[in-house]
Design a protein around this motif. Structure first.
Motif, PDB file in Angstrom:
ATOM      1  N   ALA A  15       0.834  -1.203   0.000  1.00  0.00           N
ATOM      2  CA  ALA A  15       0.000   0.000   0.000  1.00  0.00           C
ATOM      3  C   ALA A  15       0.869   1.253   0.000  1.00  0.00           C
ATOM      4  N   HIS A  16       0.315   2.348  -0.491  1.00  0.00           N
ATOM      5  CA  HIS A  16       1.036   3.618  -0.464  1.00  0.00           C
ATOM      6  C   HIS A  16       0.797   4.260   0.908  1.00  0.00           C
ATOM      7  N   LEU A  17       1.793   4.142   1.779  1.00  0.00           N
ATOM      8  CA  LEU A  17       1.720   4.650   3.150  1.00  0.00           C
ATOM      9  C   LEU A  17       2.407   6.007   3.227  1.00  0.00           C
ATOM     10  N   ILE A  18       1.679   7.022   3.685  1.00  0.00           N
ATOM     11  CA  ILE A  18       2.202   8.381   3.807  1.00  0.00           C
ATOM     12  C   ILE A  18       2.330   8.712   5.290  1.00  0.00           C
ATOM     13  N   GLU A  51      -1.475  10.174  -7.938  1.00  0.00           N
ATOM     14  CA  GLU A  51      -2.802  10.678  -8.286  1.00  0.00           C
ATOM     15  C   GLU A  51      -3.872   9.600  -8.242  1.00  0.00           C
ATOM     16  N   GLU A  52      -3.463   8.338  -8.241  1.00  0.00           N
ATOM     17  CA  GLU A  52      -4.427   7.244  -8.228  1.00  0.00           C
ATOM     18  C   GLU A  52      -4.117   6.270  -7.114  1.00  0.00           C
ATOM     19  N   GLY A  53      -5.145   5.570  -6.674  1.00  0.00           N
ATOM     20  CA  GLY A  53      -4.994   4.540  -5.652  1.00  0.00           C
ATOM     21  C   GLY A  53      -5.201   5.088  -4.258  1.00  0.00           C
ATOM     22  N   ASP A  54      -5.369   4.160  -3.324  1.00  0.00           N
ATOM     23  CA  ASP A  54      -5.582   4.514  -1.929  1.00  0.00           C
ATOM     24  C   ASP A  54      -4.289   4.998  -1.281  1.00  0.00           C
ATOM     25  N   LEU A  55      -4.412   6.025  -0.470  1.00  0.00           N
ATOM     26  CA  LEU A  55      -3.296   6.532   0.330  1.00  0.00           C
ATOM     27  C   LEU A  55      -3.605   6.227   1.791  1.00  0.00           C
ATOM     28  N   TYR A  56      -2.702   5.548   2.462  1.00  0.00           N
ATOM     29  CA  TYR A  56      -2.853   5.234   3.881  1.00  0.00           C
ATOM     30  C   TYR A  56      -2.042   6.269   4.649  1.00  0.00           C
ATOM     31  N   ILE A  57      -2.703   7.033   5.510  1.00  0.00           N
ATOM     32  CA  ILE A  57      -2.095   8.177   6.173  1.00  0.00           C
ATOM     33  C   ILE A  57      -1.832   7.828   7.637  1.00  0.00           C
TER      34      ILE A  57
END
Length: 107
Positions: A15-18, A51-57
């Motif tokens: 996942a894209h974790l920010i 710009e696309e996909g879920d971002l996990y913050i």
């Protein structure tokens, strides 16, 4: 406005974790695959977000990440708050790393 929240153990692999914590918090310890984007500079660095996909913050305890999640969702992103932040991440035994040879910890 409501938004989705998940426990750290529910963040999918890859996942894209920010991580929206400040530099000193990041330096102390962070998830190995996270992207560092402090909440204090989010607006100036929006171009660094996919710009696309879920971002996990994620933040330290869940407060800042909840605010950032809400703001991102209101601005066209698909953001999901990581409940309990890096504190819960660490308690769940998920991987942590720090710069250099330092032992990672949550600041």
């Amino acid at each position: 406005m409501t938004f989705e929240s998940v426990d750290p153990t529910e963040v999918p692999e890859g996942a894209h974790l920010i991580d929206v914590r400040e530099q000193s918090e990041w330096d102390a310890g962070h998830a190995p695959t996270a992207q560092h984007l402090p909440a204090s500079s989010l607006i100036e660095r929006m171009g660094e977000l996919p710009e696309e996909g879920d971002l996990y913050i994620v933040c330290r305890g869940g407060g800042r990440s909840a605010q950032v999640t809400q703001w991102l969702n209101g601005n066209g992103y698909d953001a999901i708050n990581v409940r309990g932040g890096m504190g819960a991440w660490s308690e769940a035994g998920l991987p942590l790393t720090a710069d250099g040879d330092a032992e990672p910890y949550i600041l």
